[in-house]
Design a protein around this motif. Sequence first.
Motif, PDB file in Angstrom:
ATOM      1  N   GLU A  45      13.931   3.775   7.476  1.00  0.00           N
ATOM      2  CA  GLU A  45      14.053   3.553   6.412  1.00  0.00           C
ATOM      3  C   GLU A  45      14.163   2.353   5.839  1.00  0.00           C
ATOM      4  N   ILE A  46      13.674   2.518   4.575  1.00  0.00           N
ATOM      5  CA  ILE A  46      13.675   0.564   4.206  1.00  0.00           C
ATOM      6  C   ILE A  46      14.818   1.079   2.903  1.00  0.00           C
ATOM      7  N   MET A  47      15.279  -0.380   2.466  1.00  0.00           N
ATOM      8  CA  MET A  47      16.107  -1.202   1.405  1.00  0.00           C
ATOM      9  C   MET A  47      15.947  -2.129   0.434  1.00  0.00           C
ATOM     10  N   ASN A  48      15.509  -2.867   1.424  1.00  0.00           N
ATOM     11  CA  ASN A  48      15.770  -4.475   0.816  1.00  0.00           C
ATOM     12  C   ASN A  48      14.039  -4.472  -0.178  1.00  0.00           C
ATOM     13  N   THR A  49      14.303  -5.340  -0.802  1.00  0.00           N
ATOM     14  CA  THR A  49      13.560  -5.358  -1.768  1.00  0.00           C
ATOM     15  C   THR A  49      12.558  -6.324  -0.915  1.00  0.00           C
ATOM     16  N   ASN A  50      10.614  -5.891  -0.997  1.00  0.00           N
ATOM     17  CA  ASN A  50       9.309  -6.230  -0.520  1.00  0.00           C
ATOM     18  C   ASN A  50       9.854  -5.306   1.103  1.00  0.00           C
ATOM     19  N   GLU A  51      10.474  -4.822   1.134  1.00  0.00           N
ATOM     20  CA  GLU A  51      10.370  -3.970   2.411  1.00  0.00           C
ATOM     21  C   GLU A  51       9.109  -2.602   2.135  1.00  0.00           C
ATOM     22  N   SER A  52       8.231  -2.252   3.222  1.00  0.00           N
ATOM     23  CA  SER A  52       7.393  -1.594   2.186  1.00  0.00           C
ATOM     24  C   SER A  52       7.684  -0.061   3.752  1.00  0.00           C
ATOM     25  N   ILE A  53       6.048   0.635   3.236  1.00  0.00           N
ATOM     26  CA  ILE A  53       5.976   2.195   4.427  1.00  0.00           C
ATOM     27  C   ILE A  53       4.601   1.823   3.959  1.00  0.00           C
ATOM     28  N   ILE A  54       3.735   2.306   5.062  1.00  0.00           N
ATOM     29  CA  ILE A  54       2.358   2.391   4.135  1.00  0.00           C
ATOM     30  C   ILE A  54       1.909   3.707   5.731  1.00  0.00           C
ATOM     31  N   CYS A  55       0.984   4.305   4.474  1.00  0.00           N
ATOM     32  CA  CYS A  55       0.366   5.504   4.912  1.00  0.00           C
ATOM     33  C   CYS A  55      -1.109   4.991   4.863  1.00  0.00           C
ATOM     34  N   LEU A  56      -1.789   4.908   5.872  1.00  0.00           N
ATOM     35  CA  LEU A  56      -3.345   3.980   5.907  1.00  0.00           C
ATOM     36  C   LEU A  56      -3.715   5.138   5.232  1.00  0.00           C
ATOM     37  N   PRO A  57      -3.875   6.548   5.679  1.00  0.00           N
ATOM     38  CA  PRO A  57      -4.910   7.295   6.136  1.00  0.00           C
ATOM     39  C   PRO A  57      -4.471   7.512   4.462  1.00  0.00           C
ATOM     40  N   HIS A  58      -3.770   7.792   3.643  1.00  0.00           N
ATOM     41  CA  HIS A  58      -4.049   8.550   2.281  1.00  0.00           C
ATOM     42  C   HIS A  58      -3.789   7.110   1.103  1.00  0.00           C
ATOM     43  N   LYS A  59      -4.528   5.584   2.162  1.00  0.00           N
ATOM     44  CA  LYS A  59      -3.808   4.710   1.339  1.00  0.00           C
ATOM     45  C   LYS A  59      -3.226   4.488   0.386  1.00  0.00           C
ATOM     46  N   ILE A  60      -1.597   4.919   0.936  1.00  0.00           N
ATOM     47  CA  ILE A  60      -1.187   4.344  -0.234  1.00  0.00           C
ATOM     48  C   ILE A  60       0.270   3.679   0.659  1.00  0.00           C
ATOM     49  N   ALA A  61       0.940   3.460  -0.720  1.00  0.00           N
ATOM     50  CA  ALA A  61       1.988   2.047   0.176  1.00  0.00           C
ATOM     51  C   ALA A  61       2.926   2.010  -0.802  1.00  0.00           C
ATOM     52  N   ILE A  62       4.142   2.125   0.046  1.00  0.00           N
ATOM     53  CA  ILE A  62       4.930   1.912  -0.848  1.00  0.00           C
ATOM     54  C   ILE A  62       6.329   0.679  -0.443  1.00  0.00           C
ATOM     55  N   ILE A  63       6.359   0.395  -1.732  1.00  0.00           N
ATOM     56  CA  ILE A  63       7.252  -1.685  -1.724  1.00  0.00           C
ATOM     57  C   ILE A  63       8.254  -1.285  -2.660  1.00  0.00           C
TER      58      ILE A  63
END
Length: 78
Positions: A45-63
């Motif tokens: 899980e992420i909760m801090n500024t500039n942390e990210s989760i990336i899904c490369l196959p779907h080209k999604i970045a959650i920041i």
Amino acid sequence: YSLDENRDILVETDRNGENLLRIENGRVRMFSANCPNQDCVNHKEIMNTNESIICLPHKIAIIIKDEGKVETLDGIVY
């Protein structure tokens, strides 16, 4: 989206990709995805500024971004 409101967000891509993002108790995680490797789902899980989760196959970045801070893009990769 604000981290103050619990919600599920379905992100659909143009290649039949589906990722379910969950915001809960000020934290964000990729709850499910139909990508082959599931790295995004297994990410912590992420909760801090500039942390990210990336899904490369779907080209999604959650920041996580600071609401009061205006930023410009460094670049876009296709």
